[in-house]
Design a protein around this motif. Structure first.
Motif, PDB file in Angstrom:
ATOM      1  N   THR A  85       8.542   7.913   1.594  1.00 58.75           N
ATOM      2  CA  THR A  85       9.038   6.533   1.922  1.00 58.75           C
ATOM      3  C   THR A  85       8.871   6.279   0.748  1.00 58.75           C
ATOM      4  O   THR A  85       7.203   5.974  -0.003  1.00 58.75           O
ATOM      5  N   LEU A  86       8.798   5.114   0.204  1.00 60.22           N
ATOM      6  CA  LEU A  86       8.618   3.431  -0.558  1.00 60.22           C
ATOM      7  C   LEU A  86       9.006   2.721   0.019  1.00 60.22           C
ATOM      8  O   LEU A  86      10.206   2.412   0.524  1.00 60.22           O
ATOM      9  N   PRO A  87       8.077   1.153   0.002  1.00 58.33           N
ATOM     10  CA  PRO A  87       8.439  -0.315   0.643  1.00 58.33           C
ATOM     11  C   PRO A  87      10.213  -0.411  -0.075  1.00 58.33           C
ATOM     12  O   PRO A  87       9.947  -0.774  -1.227  1.00 58.33           O
ATOM     13  N   GLY A  88      10.595  -0.160   1.429  1.00 53.40           N
ATOM     14  CA  GLY A  88      12.040  -0.993   0.549  1.00 53.40           C
ATOM     15  C   GLY A  88      13.539   0.076  -0.079  1.00 53.40           C
ATOM     16  O   GLY A  88      14.240  -0.749  -0.652  1.00 53.40           O
ATOM     17  N   VAL A  89      12.765   1.341  -0.092  1.00 51.52           N
ATOM     18  CA  VAL A  89      13.789   1.795  -0.407  1.00 51.52           C
ATOM     19  C   VAL A  89      14.432   2.822   0.477  1.00 51.52           C
ATOM     20  O   VAL A  89      14.293   3.310   0.837  1.00 51.52           O
ATOM     21  N   PHE A  90      15.736   3.002  -0.237  1.00 49.73           N
ATOM     22  CA  PHE A  90      16.981   4.086   0.825  1.00 49.73           C
ATOM     23  C   PHE A  90      16.977   3.105   1.822  1.00 49.73           C
ATOM     24  O   PHE A  90      17.442   4.133   2.665  1.00 49.73           O
ATOM     25  N   GLU A  91      16.621   2.212   1.893  1.00 46.25           N
ATOM     26  CA  GLU A  91      16.657   1.562   3.829  1.00 46.25           C
ATOM     27  C   GLU A  91      18.555   1.173   4.305  1.00 46.25           C
ATOM     28  O   GLU A  91      19.045   0.838   3.165  1.00 46.25           O
ATOM     29  N   GLY A  92      18.705   1.495   4.906  1.00 49.92           N
ATOM     30  CA  GLY A  92      19.970   1.160   5.953  1.00 49.92           C
ATOM     31  C   GLY A  92      21.237   2.477   5.207  1.00 49.92           C
ATOM     32  O   GLY A  92      21.925   1.534   5.653  1.00 49.92           O
ATOM     33  N   LEU A  93      20.283   3.680   4.613  1.00 47.58           N
ATOM     34  CA  LEU A  93      21.655   4.544   4.425  1.00 47.58           C
ATOM     35  C   LEU A  93      21.603   5.348   4.830  1.00 47.58           C
ATOM     36  O   LEU A  93      20.903   6.082   5.968  1.00 47.58           O
ATOM     37  N   PRO A  94      22.320   6.379   5.744  1.00 44.59           N
ATOM     38  CA  PRO A  94      23.173   7.264   6.317  1.00 44.59           C
ATOM     39  C   PRO A  94      21.940   7.956   6.900  1.00 44.59           C
ATOM     40  O   PRO A  94      21.390   8.867   7.854  1.00 44.59           O
TER      41      PRO A  94
ATOM     42  N   SER B 292       0.439  -0.793   0.332  1.00 49.58           N
ATOM     43  CA  SER B 292       0.168  -0.042  -0.324  1.00 49.58           C
ATOM     44  C   SER B 292       0.266   1.531   0.421  1.00 49.58           C
ATOM     45  O   SER B 292       0.500   2.308  -0.732  1.00 49.58           O
ATOM     46  N   GLY B 293       1.775   0.918   0.311  1.00 46.03           N
ATOM     47  CA  GLY B 293       2.747   2.333   0.460  1.00 46.03           C
ATOM     48  C   GLY B 293       3.121   2.973  -1.043  1.00 46.03           C
ATOM     49  O   GLY B 293       3.695   4.139  -0.906  1.00 46.03           O
ATOM     50  N   THR B 294       3.183   1.862  -1.736  1.00 46.58           N
ATOM     51  CA  THR B 294       4.296   2.544  -3.315  1.00 46.58           C
ATOM     52  C   THR B 294       2.808   3.578  -3.648  1.00 46.58           C
ATOM     53  O   THR B 294       2.951   4.490  -4.581  1.00 46.58           O
ATOM     54  N   TRP B 295       1.567   2.589  -3.429  1.00 48.79           N
ATOM     55  CA  TRP B 295       0.381   3.555  -4.268  1.00 48.79           C
ATOM     56  C   TRP B 295      -0.069   5.158  -3.174  1.00 48.79           C
ATOM     57  O   TRP B 295      -0.348   5.633  -3.954  1.00 48.79           O
ATOM     58  N   GLY B 296       0.212   4.814  -2.021  1.00 50.18           N
ATOM     59  CA  GLY B 296       0.089   5.770  -1.108  1.00 50.18           C
ATOM     60  C   GLY B 296       0.681   6.601  -1.660  1.00 50.18           C
ATOM     61  O   GLY B 296      -0.168   8.135  -1.598  1.00 50.18           O
ATOM     62  N   HIS B 297       2.057   6.096  -1.645  1.00 53.24           N
ATOM     63  CA  HIS B 297       3.147   7.670  -2.848  1.00 53.24           C
ATOM     64  C   HIS B 297       3.035   8.327  -3.567  1.00 53.24           C
ATOM     65  O   HIS B 297       3.084   9.526  -3.181  1.00 53.24           O
TER      66      HIS B 297
END
Length: 352
Positions: free
Chosen positions: A139-148, A121-126
Motif C-alpha cells: 500500500t501507499l498513502p491514499g493510493v487506489f482507495e475505493g477500488l474493487p 511514513s508509509g511512502t518511505w516505508g513502502h
C-alpha cells in the motif's frame, strides 16, 4: 495478491527451447486473472478447477525456474557467481519499479496532496520494505482507495520473496550435493504436493513457515520442485499423457484432487511445449524477454485503468497488454539486459 507472478530466469538459457514463449504466456495469464479480479468481477477460472488463471501463470514460471536455476548451479557451482547471477536478473528491474511506483505513480494518483503524501511514513516505508523484498509493502498513502481491490499497489510482488527462497534452497542443496539425488528431489515434490493439497482442501491461509512464508507459497514451491526433478530426469512428457491429463483435469473439477490434476496438466503442457514446439515459436519477441517486465508493471497499470473508470475485464486486459508490453521492452532494453551483461563468467582454464 495470491496467484500473481512472473518470475525471471537467465535469458540466455532459452535458445534451444520455448521457455521465452512460455514465460510470456505465463505473464499474460496473470494479466488475465487480474483483469477480472481488479475490476471487481472475481476470478475468470472457477475455483472448482483447483487453480486460478494467475496460478497457471505462476506455475509455468516456477516450473521453468526450478528447471533452469538448478541447471545454472550445476553448470557453475560457485556460490559467489550464482548469487551474482540471481541478483542481477531479479533485482534491478524490481527495485526500479518499487521506487518509481512510490515516487512517480503514487503522488499522481494519491488522494492526498503531494506534500502530505511525501511526508507520510508509509511512502518511505513502502520503498524500504520493497527494496528489502520481505516483508513487502502493498500500500501507499491514499493510493487506489475505493477500488474493487482497494489499496493494493502491486499485489504481484509477493512471489519475488518465494523465488528468492527457491534460489537459496538450490544453493544449499547444491552445496550439499543433493541436486543430482533423484530420490531427494522426488521427496521434495511429494512433500510440496502434500502441503499444497492440504491447503487447497482446508482453505488454510496462515503461515507455511512462521515469519518466513505464507500458505500461498505452497503451490509455487511444488511447481519449482517439479521443475528441478524434471531437469534431473531429463523427461519430456509424451503427447498422449498430456492429452489424457487435459481431459482428466476438467473431470476432477469440484473434487478433492482437482488441484493435483491442475498441477499435473500444467506441468506436462509446459515441458511438452518447451521441448516440442517449433523453433519459430521459441523466441516470439526476438532477443527481448518481456515476461518479467510485464509481470512487474501490469498490476499497477491495471489499478490505474480501473481508477480511470475502466471496469469491463476484457477491456482492462486489452488495454493493459497494449500499455505494458512496450514498457516491458523498455525495461529489458534499458535495465534487465544491461544488468545481465555485468555477470561474471565462469573462469576458463588456460592450457599449460
Amino acid at each position: 495478491m495470491a496467484g500473481a507472478s512472473a518470475l525471471p530466469t537467465d535469458s540466455g538459457s532459452s535458445r534451444a527451447n520455448a521457455f521465452n514463449l512460455l514465460r510470456l504466456l505465463g505473464a499474460l495469464a496473470v494479466v488475465v486473472e487480474h483483469s477480472w479480479v481488479l475490476s471487481g468481477h472475481g476470478t475468470p477460472l472457477t475455483p472448482a478447477s483447483g487453480i486460478g488463471a494467475g496460478g497457471i501463470g505462476v506455475g509455468v514460471f516456477f516450473l521453468i525456474s526450478g528447471y533452469l536455476i538448478s541447471a545454472s548451479w550445476l553448470s557453475d557451482p560457485s556460490p559467489a557467481r550464482y548469487t551474482l547471477r540471481r541478483v542481477l536478473r531479479i533485482y534491478p528491474a524490481y527495485a526500479l519499479v518499487v521506487v518509481l511506483t512510490a515516487l512517480l505513480l503514487g503522488p499522481l494518483v494519491s488522494t492526498l496532496p503531494a506534500a502530505d503524501y511525501f511526508a507520510a511514513s508509509g511512502t518511505w516505508g513502502h520503498i524500504v520494505r520493497g527494496l528489502l523484498i520481505q516483508p513487502v509493502s502493498y500500500t501507499l498513502p491514499g493510493v487506489f482507495e475505493g477500488l474493487p481491490y482497494a489499496g493494493a499497489v502491486n499485489g504481484s510482488l509477493w512471489t519475488i520473496w518465494v523465488e528468492v527462497l527457491c534460489y537459496a534452497g538450490v544453493a544449499v542443496m547444491g552445496l550439499l550435493g543433493l541436486l543430482r539425488r533423484r530420490a531427494v528431489l522426488a521427496g521434495l515434490v511429494v512433500v510440496a504436493l502434500a502441503a499444497t493439497t492440504v491447503i487447497h482442501l482446508t482453505g488454510y491461509a496462515g503461515p507455511l513457515v512462521p515469519l518466513v512464508v505464507s500458505a500461498f507459497a505452497a503451490q509455487p514451491l511444488a511447481f519449482f520442485a517439479l521443475g528441478m526433478l524434471i531437469r534431473e530426469l531429463r523427461w519430456v512428457p509424451p503427447v498422449w499423457l498430456t492429452a489424457v491429463l487435459l481431459v482428466v483435469w476438467p473431470l476432477l473439477w469440484g473434487t478433492p484432487p482437482a488441484n493435483l490434476g491442475a498441477i499435473a496438466a500444467i506441468t506436462c503442457v509446459t515441458f511438452l511445449v518447451a521441448f516440442r514446439a517449433p523453433a519459430a515459436l521459441h523466441r516470439p519477441t526476438g532477443s527481448y524477454d518481456l515476461s518479467y517486465g510485464a509481470y512487474l508493471l501490469a498490476f499497477p497499470a491495471q489499478q490505474v485503468l480501473v481508477l480511470l473508470g475502466l471496469r469491463e475485464p476484457w477491456l482492462v486486459l486489452l488495454a493493459t497488454t497494449a500499455i505494458v508490453l512496450p514498457l516491458a521492452a523498455l525495461s529489458w532494453r534499458l535495465v534487465e539486459a544491461p544488468a545481465l551483461r555485468l555477470r561474471r563468467r565462469k573462469p576458463v582454464a588456460v592450457p599449460p
